[in-house]
Design an enzyme around this catalytic site. Structure first.
Site, PDB file in Angstrom:
ATOM      1  N   ARG A  59      42.077  73.541  -2.729  1.00  0.00           N
ATOM      2  CA  ARG A  59      41.157  74.682  -2.673  1.00  0.00           C
ATOM      3  C   ARG A  59      41.874  75.969  -2.255  1.00  0.00           C
ATOM      4  O   ARG A  59      41.484  77.071  -2.652  1.00  0.00           O
ATOM      5  CB  ARG A  59      40.032  74.358  -1.691  1.00  0.00           C
ATOM      6  CG  ARG A  59      38.926  75.373  -1.696  1.00  0.00           C
ATOM      7  CD  ARG A  59      37.795  74.974  -0.758  1.00  0.00           C
ATOM      8  NE  ARG A  59      36.721  75.945  -0.792  1.00  0.00           N
ATOM      9  CZ  ARG A  59      35.967  76.258   0.245  1.00  0.00           C
ATOM     10  NH1 ARG A  59      36.158  75.652   1.402  1.00  0.00           N
ATOM     11  NH2 ARG A  59      35.022  77.163   0.133  1.00  0.00           N
ATOM     12  N   HIS A  63      41.465  80.161  -3.464  1.00  0.00           N
ATOM     13  CA  HIS A  63      41.124  81.267  -2.567  1.00  0.00           C
ATOM     14  C   HIS A  63      42.287  82.240  -2.387  1.00  0.00           C
ATOM     15  O   HIS A  63      42.079  83.400  -2.068  1.00  0.00           O
ATOM     16  CB  HIS A  63      40.631  80.718  -1.229  1.00  0.00           C
ATOM     17  CG  HIS A  63      39.271  80.100  -1.324  1.00  0.00           C
ATOM     18  ND1 HIS A  63      38.207  80.492  -0.546  1.00  0.00           N
ATOM     19  CD2 HIS A  63      38.784  79.135  -2.142  1.00  0.00           C
ATOM     20  CE1 HIS A  63      37.136  79.786  -0.871  1.00  0.00           C
ATOM     21  NE2 HIS A  63      37.467  78.943  -1.831  1.00  0.00           N
ATOM     22  N   ASN A  91      35.646  81.659   3.723  1.00  0.00           N
ATOM     23  CA  ASN A  91      36.761  80.896   4.296  1.00  0.00           C
ATOM     24  C   ASN A  91      36.508  80.404   5.716  1.00  0.00           C
ATOM     25  O   ASN A  91      36.961  79.318   6.093  1.00  0.00           O
ATOM     26  CB  ASN A  91      38.030  81.757   4.283  1.00  0.00           C
ATOM     27  CG  ASN A  91      38.376  82.229   2.882  1.00  0.00           C
ATOM     28  OD1 ASN A  91      37.866  81.690   1.899  1.00  0.00           O
ATOM     29  ND2 ASN A  91      39.225  83.228   2.782  1.00  0.00           N
ATOM     30  N   HIS A 190      35.853  70.265  -7.950  1.00  0.00           N
ATOM     31  CA  HIS A 190      34.890  69.675  -7.014  1.00  0.00           C
ATOM     32  C   HIS A 190      34.708  68.179  -7.277  1.00  0.00           C
ATOM     33  O   HIS A 190      33.830  67.563  -6.697  1.00  0.00           O
ATOM     34  CB  HIS A 190      33.552  70.424  -7.076  1.00  0.00           C
ATOM     35  CG  HIS A 190      33.632  71.830  -6.549  1.00  0.00           C
ATOM     36  ND1 HIS A 190      32.609  72.725  -6.642  1.00  0.00           N
ATOM     37  CD2 HIS A 190      34.627  72.490  -5.906  1.00  0.00           C
ATOM     38  CE1 HIS A 190      32.976  73.880  -6.089  1.00  0.00           C
ATOM     39  NE2 HIS A 190      34.192  73.762  -5.644  1.00  0.00           N
TER      40      HIS A 190
HETATM   41  C1  HEM Z   1      33.245  78.440  -9.484  1.00  0.00           C
HETATM   42  C2  HEM Z   1      33.071  78.960  -8.303  1.00  0.00           C
HETATM   43  C3  HEM Z   1      33.258  78.173  -7.033  1.00  0.00           C
HETATM   44  C4  HEM Z   1      32.415  78.205  -5.973  1.00  0.00           C
HETATM   45  C5  HEM Z   1      31.136  79.001  -5.839  1.00  0.00           C
HETATM   46  C6  HEM Z   1      32.956  77.305  -4.984  1.00  0.00           C
HETATM   47  C7  HEM Z   1      32.406  77.081  -3.741  1.00  0.00           C
HETATM   48  C8  HEM Z   1      32.793  76.090  -2.876  1.00  0.00           C
HETATM   49  C9  HEM Z   1      32.113  75.770  -1.650  1.00  0.00           C
HETATM   50  C10 HEM Z   1      30.893  76.508  -1.116  1.00  0.00           C
HETATM   51  C11 HEM Z   1      32.748  74.710  -1.089  1.00  0.00           C
HETATM   52  C12 HEM Z   1      32.372  74.007   0.212  1.00  0.00           C
HETATM   53  C13 HEM Z   1      32.589  74.937   1.378  1.00  0.00           C
HETATM   54  C14 HEM Z   1      31.927  74.454   2.641  1.00  0.00           C
HETATM   55  O1  HEM Z   1      30.750  74.077   2.619  1.00  0.00           O
HETATM   56  O2  HEM Z   1      32.597  74.495   3.685  1.00  0.00           O
HETATM   57  C15 HEM Z   1      33.838  74.357  -1.967  1.00  0.00           C
HETATM   58  C16 HEM Z   1      34.718  73.316  -1.750  1.00  0.00           C
HETATM   59  C17 HEM Z   1      35.804  73.072  -2.546  1.00  0.00           C
HETATM   60  N1  HEM Z   1      36.244  73.861  -3.590  1.00  0.00           N
HETATM   61 FE1  HEM Z   1      35.173  75.263  -4.537  1.00  0.00          FE
HETATM   62  N2  HEM Z   1      34.114  76.756  -5.458  1.00  0.00           N
HETATM   63  C18 HEM Z   1      34.348  77.259  -6.703  1.00  0.00           C
HETATM   64  C19 HEM Z   1      35.442  76.992  -7.494  1.00  0.00           C
HETATM   65  C20 HEM Z   1      36.532  76.241  -7.096  1.00  0.00           C
HETATM   66  C21 HEM Z   1      37.790  76.173  -7.763  1.00  0.00           C
HETATM   67  C22 HEM Z   1      38.149  76.983  -9.027  1.00  0.00           C
HETATM   68  C23 HEM Z   1      38.577  75.311  -7.062  1.00  0.00           C
HETATM   69  C24 HEM Z   1      40.006  74.887  -7.302  1.00  0.00           C
HETATM   70  C25 HEM Z   1      40.688  75.128  -8.384  1.00  0.00           C
HETATM   71  C26 HEM Z   1      37.779  74.805  -5.972  1.00  0.00           C
HETATM   72  C27 HEM Z   1      38.173  73.827  -5.100  1.00  0.00           C
HETATM   73  C28 HEM Z   1      37.375  73.304  -4.091  1.00  0.00           C
HETATM   74  C29 HEM Z   1      37.675  72.072  -3.379  1.00  0.00           C
HETATM   75  C30 HEM Z   1      38.806  71.112  -3.676  1.00  0.00           C
HETATM   76  C31 HEM Z   1      36.681  71.932  -2.388  1.00  0.00           C
HETATM   77  C32 HEM Z   1      36.601  70.823  -1.319  1.00  0.00           C
HETATM   78  C33 HEM Z   1      37.472  71.225  -0.151  1.00  0.00           C
HETATM   79  C34 HEM Z   1      37.506  70.274   1.016  1.00  0.00           C
HETATM   80  O3  HEM Z   1      37.032  69.140   0.940  1.00  0.00           O
HETATM   81  O4  HEM Z   1      38.042  70.698   2.069  1.00  0.00           O
HETATM   82  N3  HEM Z   1      36.557  75.409  -5.998  1.00  0.00           N
HETATM   83  N4  HEM Z   1      33.855  75.225  -3.034  1.00  0.00           N
END
Ligand code: HEM
Ligand SMILES: *[C@@H]1O[C@H](CO)[C@@H](O)[C@H](O)[C@H]1NC(C)=O
Ligand SMILES: *[C@@H]1O[C@H](CO)[C@@H](O)[C@H](O)[C@H]1NC(C)=O
Ligand SMILES: *[C@@H]1O[C@H](CO)[C@@H](O)[C@H](O)[C@H]1NC(C)=O
Length: 332
Positions: A59, A63, A91, A190
């Protein structure tokens, strides 16, 4: 004549120093041949301690790259003079595994000091996180420099909310020359990891201010989420982003088809016509998903800052500033 050639080559070097460095595979093959194997090994050890660190590290690339290009700006701790990105809206209390990046950097500084940028570490580690979770492998382009500064404001302006709908996500990604297909494929990240109740309570109890749940959630799944994230409960509790959160596969898309997307920004990809075609395509073909995902990650990695940079000694601070000076809040 030789003077003119020398002058011309100097001019050429000056102009190329002003434009962003050109990225290429094998950038460290001479200066640090062990670079990529060191990153993979440290990440492998981190995953053995905690599988989720793969998702958390992956992730970080997203960011970092969306805010002023892939320049490691995300990794800078706040200082008295600079408010960085770690405490930005998307973040704070959410991004994690910065210490894994530190471990990678420390291991690299032993084998080849001052050679591998933190920005490149994020790119290599994101690829390895996917690979070590069962996803595709690909060759990464390297040669990035680390930023000298970071901007919390820029992160707040740019990073998408989990409440976002597909049409606003399409518009946002288009600003970075990322297509609708890129958006859907990259959201497939995700397929691994977790998110907090904080990111979904609004859609469980008050979607778009209606006072009702998001109707696109499958009723059985909603019951499960209601149990995990009760109204007024602890919003730091986490749930799985898909039903196989430790395996990088196309299950995420099958879940979306079944109304079992965790975030609104996930399920919306199935609700909107423009994105639904790709959700369906990837749910039916894992190889189509992997191919599109790799293309998207390479495009994401191509985003560059255009500002001058350096190879940081510590990923948390620009060179010449003692790491102890950084403010405590971001020093995790
Ligand atoms: C399309 C728009 C996207 C939105 C709105 C979004 C939003 C989020 C949110 C809200 C979370 C959880 C945060 C939390 O509750 O603490 C999350 C987790 C995550 N996001 Fe996204 N995301 C997006 C795209 C991406 C992209 C493009 C990637 C990587 C290329 C990505 C990788 C991840 C990963 C791997 C997690 C899990 C992280 C963990 O378990 O620590 N996301 N994302
Ligand atoms: C999508 O979200 C944007 C921003 O919140 C909003 O202005 C727009 O009306 C929404 N579009 C649809 C079709 O729901
Ligand atoms: C998107 O592509 C256009 C045309 O090739 C280019 O001018 C622009 O700088 C690109 N934008 C980004 C954010 O890479
Ligand atoms: C739902 O959201 C709307 C608009 O954001 C707000 O005015 C309303 O008070 C909320 N209702 C509940 C029950 O939280």
């Amino acid at each position: 004549m030789s003077f003119i050639i020398a002058l011309l080559s100097l001019l050429l070097r000056l102009t190329s120093a002003a434009s962003p460095p050109s990225l290429r595979p094998g950038f460290y093959s001479e200066s640090c041949p062990e670079a990529e194997s060191v990153v993979r090994e440290v990440l492998r050890q981190a995953m053995a301690r905690e599988t989720r660190s793969a998702a958390s590290v992956m992730r970080l690339q997203f960011h970092d790259c969306l805010v002023n290009g892939c320049d490691g700006s995300l990794l800078l701790d706040d200082t008295a003079e600079m408010v960085g990105e770690k405490l930005a809206l998307s973040n704070i209390n959410s991004l994690r595994s910065y210490e894994v990046v530190d471990e990678i950097k420390e291991a690299l500084e032993i084998v080849c000091p001052n050679v591998v940028s933190c920005a490149d570490i994020l790119i290599i580690a994101a690829r390895d996180a996917v690979l070590l979770s069962g996803g595709p492998n690909w060759e990464v382009k390297l040669g990035r420099k680390d930023s000298l500064t970071a901007s919390q404001e820029a992160s707040n302006d740019i990073m998408p909310s989990p409440r976002a709908n597909a049409s606003s996500l399409i518009t946002l990604f288009a600003k970075f020359n990322l297509t609708v297909k890129d958006l859907v494929a990259l959201s497939g990240s995700h397929s691994i990891g977790k998110a907090r109740c904080f990111s979904i309570v609004f859609r469980l109890y008050n979607q778009s201010g209606t006072g009702r749940p998001d109707p696109s959630i499958d009723p059985d799944y909603r019951e499960k989420l209601d149990g995990l994230c009760p109204l007024g409960g602890d919003e730091e509790v986490t749930g799985d982003l898909d039903s196989t959160p430790e395996i990088f596969d196309n299950r995420y898309f099958k879940d979306l088809v079944n109304g079992r997307g965790f975030l609104n920004s996930d399920e919306t990809l199935f609700t909107f016509d423009e994105t639904r075609v790709y959700v369906k395509m990837f749910s039916e073909s894992e190889s189509e998903f992997f191919k599109a995902f790799v293309e998207g990650m390479i495009k994401l990695g191509d985003l560059q800052s255009g500002f001058p940079g350096e190879i940081r000694r510590s990923c948390r601070a620009v060179n010449g500033r003692p790491v102890e000076e950084v403010l405590v809040a971001t020093k995790r």
